[in-house]
Write a protein that holds these residues in place. Structure first.
Motif, PDB file in Angstrom:
ATOM      1  N   ARG A 179      15.455  11.293 -12.118  1.00  0.00           N
ATOM      2  CA  ARG A 179      15.213  12.140 -11.865  1.00  0.00           C
ATOM      3  C   ARG A 179      14.506  12.567 -13.578  1.00  0.00           C
ATOM      4  O   ARG A 179      13.774  13.632 -12.967  1.00  0.00           O
ATOM      5  CB  ARG A 179      16.941  12.846 -12.896  1.00  0.00           C
ATOM      6  N   GLU A 180      13.956  10.724 -13.978  1.00  0.00           N
ATOM      7  CA  GLU A 180      12.758  11.784 -14.430  1.00  0.00           C
ATOM      8  C   GLU A 180      11.757  11.253 -14.128  1.00  0.00           C
ATOM      9  O   GLU A 180      10.815  11.999 -14.114  1.00  0.00           O
ATOM     10  CB  GLU A 180      12.504  10.665 -15.917  1.00  0.00           C
ATOM     11  N   LYS A 181      11.599  10.877 -12.636  1.00  0.00           N
ATOM     12  CA  LYS A 181       9.991  11.055 -11.885  1.00  0.00           C
ATOM     13  C   LYS A 181      10.611  12.250 -10.499  1.00  0.00           C
ATOM     14  O   LYS A 181       9.388  12.255 -10.089  1.00  0.00           O
ATOM     15  CB  LYS A 181      10.470   9.935 -11.304  1.00  0.00           C
ATOM     16  N   LEU A 182      11.818  13.431 -10.992  1.00  0.00           N
ATOM     17  CA  LEU A 182      11.288  14.713  -9.639  1.00  0.00           C
ATOM     18  C   LEU A 182      10.454  15.127  -9.878  1.00  0.00           C
ATOM     19  O   LEU A 182       9.945  15.554  -9.089  1.00  0.00           O
ATOM     20  CB  LEU A 182      12.886  15.326 -10.091  1.00  0.00           C
ATOM     21  N   VAL A 183       9.216  15.767 -11.263  1.00  0.00           N
ATOM     22  CA  VAL A 183       8.744  16.439 -11.125  1.00  0.00           C
ATOM     23  C   VAL A 183       7.553  16.412 -11.177  1.00  0.00           C
ATOM     24  O   VAL A 183       6.758  16.918  -9.852  1.00  0.00           O
ATOM     25  CB  VAL A 183       8.547  17.234 -12.482  1.00  0.00           C
ATOM     26  N   GLU A 184       7.003  14.845 -11.617  1.00  0.00           N
ATOM     27  CA  GLU A 184       6.306  13.977 -10.953  1.00  0.00           C
ATOM     28  C   GLU A 184       6.148  13.754  -9.443  1.00  0.00           C
ATOM     29  O   GLU A 184       4.592  14.193  -8.582  1.00  0.00           O
ATOM     30  CB  GLU A 184       6.497  12.537 -11.231  1.00  0.00           C
ATOM     31  N   GLN A 185       7.227  12.953  -8.672  1.00  0.00           N
ATOM     32  CA  GLN A 185       7.114  14.025  -7.045  1.00  0.00           C
ATOM     33  C   GLN A 185       7.319  15.347  -7.087  1.00  0.00           C
ATOM     34  O   GLN A 185       6.500  15.117  -5.222  1.00  0.00           O
ATOM     35  CB  GLN A 185       8.972  13.539  -6.706  1.00  0.00           C
ATOM     36  N   VAL A 186       7.566  15.896  -6.973  1.00  0.00           N
ATOM     37  CA  VAL A 186       7.215  17.797  -6.559  1.00  0.00           C
ATOM     38  C   VAL A 186       5.688  17.371  -6.675  1.00  0.00           C
ATOM     39  O   VAL A 186       5.120  18.265  -5.614  1.00  0.00           O
ATOM     40  CB  VAL A 186       7.673  18.567  -7.623  1.00  0.00           C
ATOM     41  N   PHE A 187       5.047  16.978  -7.395  1.00  0.00           N
ATOM     42  CA  PHE A 187       3.673  16.802  -8.150  1.00  0.00           C
ATOM     43  C   PHE A 187       2.744  16.670  -6.866  1.00  0.00           C
ATOM     44  O   PHE A 187       2.022  16.942  -6.203  1.00  0.00           O
ATOM     45  CB  PHE A 187       3.121  16.735  -9.567  1.00  0.00           C
ATOM     46  N   ILE A 188       3.292  15.288  -6.478  1.00  0.00           N
ATOM     47  CA  ILE A 188       2.764  14.926  -5.498  1.00  0.00           C
ATOM     48  C   ILE A 188       2.880  14.965  -4.071  1.00  0.00           C
ATOM     49  O   ILE A 188       2.318  15.072  -3.664  1.00  0.00           O
ATOM     50  CB  ILE A 188       2.889  13.364  -5.769  1.00  0.00           C
ATOM     51  N   CYS A 189       3.748  16.080  -3.923  1.00  0.00           N
ATOM     52  CA  CYS A 189       4.182  16.852  -2.372  1.00  0.00           C
ATOM     53  C   CYS A 189       3.037  17.841  -2.311  1.00  0.00           C
ATOM     54  O   CYS A 189       2.879  18.493  -1.964  1.00  0.00           O
ATOM     55  CB  CYS A 189       5.022  16.756  -2.537  1.00  0.00           C
ATOM     56  N   ASN A 190       3.011  18.247  -4.271  1.00  0.00           N
ATOM     57  CA  ASN A 190       2.053  19.413  -3.701  1.00  0.00           C
ATOM     58  C   ASN A 190       0.493  18.633  -4.622  1.00  0.00           C
ATOM     59  O   ASN A 190      -0.455  20.003  -5.332  1.00  0.00           O
ATOM     60  CB  ASN A 190       2.183  20.115  -4.846  1.00  0.00           C
ATOM     61  N   GLN A 191      -0.400  17.984  -3.900  1.00  0.00           N
ATOM     62  CA  GLN A 191      -0.791  17.064  -4.717  1.00  0.00           C
ATOM     63  C   GLN A 191      -1.958  18.294  -4.186  1.00  0.00           C
ATOM     64  O   GLN A 191      -3.519  18.490  -5.494  1.00  0.00           O
ATOM     65  CB  GLN A 191      -1.441  15.472  -4.654  1.00  0.00           C
ATOM     66  N   ALA A 192      -2.622  18.345  -2.721  1.00  0.00           N
ATOM     67  CA  ALA A 192      -3.946  19.281  -2.505  1.00  0.00           C
ATOM     68  C   ALA A 192      -4.055  20.073  -3.127  1.00  0.00           C
ATOM     69  O   ALA A 192      -5.325  20.650  -3.512  1.00  0.00           O
ATOM     70  CB  ALA A 192      -3.422  19.138  -1.097  1.00  0.00           C
ATOM     71  N   LEU A 193      -2.865  21.085  -3.889  1.00  0.00           N
ATOM     72  CA  LEU A 193      -2.584  22.370  -4.205  1.00  0.00           C
ATOM     73  C   LEU A 193      -3.233  22.104  -5.743  1.00  0.00           C
ATOM     74  O   LEU A 193      -4.056  23.199  -6.251  1.00  0.00           O
ATOM     75  CB  LEU A 193      -1.139  23.153  -4.525  1.00  0.00           C
ATOM     76  N   LEU A 194      -2.931  21.471  -6.539  1.00  0.00           N
ATOM     77  CA  LEU A 194      -2.899  21.493  -7.925  1.00  0.00           C
ATOM     78  C   LEU A 194      -4.120  20.578  -7.962  1.00  0.00           C
ATOM     79  O   LEU A 194      -5.109  20.783  -9.545  1.00  0.00           O
ATOM     80  CB  LEU A 194      -1.390  19.740  -8.353  1.00  0.00           C
ATOM     81  N   GLU A 195      -4.937  20.100  -7.316  1.00  0.00           N
ATOM     82  CA  GLU A 195      -5.946  19.700  -7.946  1.00  0.00           C
ATOM     83  C   GLU A 195      -7.035  20.977  -7.467  1.00  0.00           C
ATOM     84  O   GLU A 195      -8.623  20.914  -7.221  1.00  0.00           O
ATOM     85  CB  GLU A 195      -6.247  18.420  -6.125  1.00  0.00           C
ATOM     86  N   GLU A 196      -6.407  21.673  -6.762  1.00  0.00           N
ATOM     87  CA  GLU A 196      -7.751  22.921  -7.291  1.00  0.00           C
ATOM     88  C   GLU A 196      -8.179  23.941  -8.670  1.00  0.00           C
ATOM     89  O   GLU A 196      -8.069  25.038  -8.487  1.00  0.00           O
ATOM     90  CB  GLU A 196      -6.718  24.393  -6.000  1.00  0.00           C
ATOM     91  N   TYR A 197      -6.530  23.184  -9.765  1.00  0.00           N
ATOM     92  CA  TYR A 197      -6.271  23.433 -10.984  1.00  0.00           C
ATOM     93  C   TYR A 197      -7.288  22.901 -11.785  1.00  0.00           C
ATOM     94  O   TYR A 197      -7.528  21.492 -11.756  1.00  0.00           O
ATOM     95  CB  TYR A 197      -5.419  23.590 -11.312  1.00  0.00           C
ATOM     96  N   ASP A 198      -7.664  23.097 -12.723  1.00  0.00           N
ATOM     97  CA  ASP A 198      -8.578  22.210 -13.720  1.00  0.00           C
ATOM     98  C   ASP A 198      -7.325  22.334 -15.076  1.00  0.00           C
ATOM     99  O   ASP A 198      -7.094  21.123 -15.347  1.00  0.00           O
ATOM    100  CB  ASP A 198      -9.419  23.431 -14.507  1.00  0.00           C
ATOM    101  N   PHE A 199      -6.596  22.727 -15.292  1.00  0.00           N
ATOM    102  CA  PHE A 199      -5.344  22.898 -15.730  1.00  0.00           C
ATOM    103  C   PHE A 199      -3.847  23.435 -15.460  1.00  0.00           C
ATOM    104  O   PHE A 199      -4.068  24.352 -14.618  1.00  0.00           O
ATOM    105  CB  PHE A 199      -5.386  23.675 -17.248  1.00  0.00           C
ATOM    106  N   VAL A 200      -2.694  22.806 -15.771  1.00  0.00           N
ATOM    107  CA  VAL A 200      -1.322  23.100 -15.317  1.00  0.00           C
ATOM    108  C   VAL A 200      -0.395  23.332 -17.133  1.00  0.00           C
ATOM    109  O   VAL A 200      -0.392  22.207 -17.794  1.00  0.00           O
ATOM    110  CB  VAL A 200      -0.903  22.056 -14.642  1.00  0.00           C
ATOM    111  N   LEU A 201      -0.416  24.021 -17.008  1.00  0.00           N
ATOM    112  CA  LEU A 201       0.546  24.452 -18.137  1.00  0.00           C
ATOM    113  C   LEU A 201       1.594  24.629 -18.005  1.00  0.00           C
ATOM    114  O   LEU A 201       2.066  25.765 -17.343  1.00  0.00           O
ATOM    115  CB  LEU A 201       0.582  25.043 -19.062  1.00  0.00           C
ATOM    116  N   ILE A 202       3.134  23.616 -18.419  1.00  0.00           N
ATOM    117  CA  ILE A 202       4.006  23.957 -18.227  1.00  0.00           C
ATOM    118  C   ILE A 202       4.750  24.302 -19.852  1.00  0.00           C
ATOM    119  O   ILE A 202       5.062  23.808 -20.312  1.00  0.00           O
ATOM    120  CB  ILE A 202       4.573  22.698 -17.807  1.00  0.00           C
ATOM    121  N   ASP A 203       5.758  25.181 -19.431  1.00  0.00           N
ATOM    122  CA  ASP A 203       6.207  25.813 -20.618  1.00  0.00           C
ATOM    123  C   ASP A 203       8.177  25.336 -20.397  1.00  0.00           C
ATOM    124  O   ASP A 203       8.502  25.746 -19.635  1.00  0.00           O
ATOM    125  CB  ASP A 203       5.975  26.951 -20.528  1.00  0.00           C
TER     126      ASP A 203
END
Length: 349
Positions: A179-203
């Motif tokens: 479970r500690e890797k689930l958000v990381e797995q979500v980010f991997i699934c959305n890698q192409a999208l995340l590369e469009e950003y300079d910063f990701v801020l998680i509240d």
């Protein structure tokens, strides 16, 4: 819902790009060369946008725009509520974006305070990080692009909102493997999208649970907001415990940066508060722990209640020339510097 825009005067542009008042004449030359800014429809002085900040910082500015090949992921975490974590996350996000960065905000708190600050109707059906996490658990596509909202026009700042269903997401994660890797797995699934950003801020929510732990595990750095309160300072113990558990479970040492909030230089116990924070840092010398040089002052403008005549706005929208807004500009520069340091650590780690 009224459309929110962020257009600002030249003095604000000077602050965002690092020129300041003393450098406005140099800035004026770049404005003329780049044909930056535009006049409002009703007339008046020229106004500027985040795109103008970006162009000027890319060409020549005292504070150049950093270049990242992937986003800097920052988890805003503290195990006590009411310290100003969400408000500071929102203000840093807007300030970074106004200075020319591309920013993604992710709300993981079931209370959806960050989403509400940006006028999101959380009673409507929305796609959240929880939906993406559940998709990963059930081996389904986890594309959260369809959930993104751009709350402020002309600002490259997107928001993945939250709602109270995230409570059930956390309960589902408790039963999941890794479970500690689930958000990381979500980010991997959305890698192409995340590369469009300079910063990701998680509240994150003001508690240690599976979702907040997984969000921290997926981040490059923990940002922790502390106030002038014994209970708030004692809560740092939970933060250090979380960092130790993260190191034990993943082998990673995630850097921690404290932002002191609601402090007043004229109060004698302000220095003692900072000393207590530094003492906590010294006791965790094995971790990469630090405190920002910028201290957010005690200021009523940071606590605008619902129903305020100006609405729930960030300071750069509501009071762009206030001293506290300038503090957030200084803080955003520190965040950019920390991001570059994180890149250096990764390259030499």
């Amino acid at each position: 819902m009224e459309e929110r825009v962020l257009h600002f005067k030249r003095r604000v542009l000077a602050n965002l790009t690092g020129y300041g008042l003393e450098g406005e004449s140099r800035l004026a030359k770049h404005i003329e060369k780049l044909q930056a800014g535009s006049y409002p429809a009703q007339g008046g002085k020229k106004l500027y946008t985040a795109e103008d900040s970006r162009q000027i910082r890319e060409v020549d500015a005292p504070w150049p725009l950093p270049k990242f090949d992937r986003p800097e992921v920052l988890a805003f975490f503290y195990s006590k509520g009411g310290v100003g974590k969400t408000t500071i996350c929102a203000n840093i996000g807007v300030t970074l974006a106004a200075a020319g960065n591309r920013v993604l905000l992710i709300d993981t708190d079931p209370q959806a305070s960050l989403s509400l600050l940006f006028d999101v109707d959380v009673d409507q059906e929305i796609y959240t990080l929880g939906d993406a996490v559940e998709a990963v658990i059930h081996d389904k596509p986890a594309d959260f692009r369809k959930g993104l909202i751009r709350p402020i026009k002309d600002l490259q700042l997107d928001l993945l909102p939250a709602d109270n269903r995230l409570v059930w997401t956390d309960m589902l994660m408790v039963q999941a493997q890794y479970r500690e890797k689930l958000v990381e797995q979500v980010f991997i699934c959305n890698q192409a999208l995340l590369e469009e950003y300079d910063f990701v801020l998680i509240d994150t929510p003001p508690s240690v649970n599976s979702l907040s732990f997984s969000a921290v595990a997926a981040s490059n750095r923990i940002i922790s907001v502390v106030q002038l309160s014994k209970m708030a300072i004692k809560a740092s113990g939970n933060l250090f415990k979380l960092a130790r558990e993260l190191k034990k479970g993943t082998g990673r040492v995630v850097p921690i940066t404290f932002i002191p909030n609601m402090l007043h230089g004229g109060k004698p116990h302000t220095r003692s508060t900072l000393d207590i924070i530094r003492a906590s840092i010294d006791s965790e010398s094995s971790s990469k722990v630090g405190i920002t040089a910028t201290v957010i002052p005690e200021y009523v403008g940071l606590a605008r209640p619902k129903g305020h005549e100006d609405g729930q706005k960030t300071l750069l929208e509501a009071e762009p020339l206030s001293l506290t807004t300038q503090k957030f500009i200084e803080l955003s520069r520190e965040i950019e510097t920390l991001a570059m340091l994180d890149r250096g650590d990764e390259n030499h780690g």
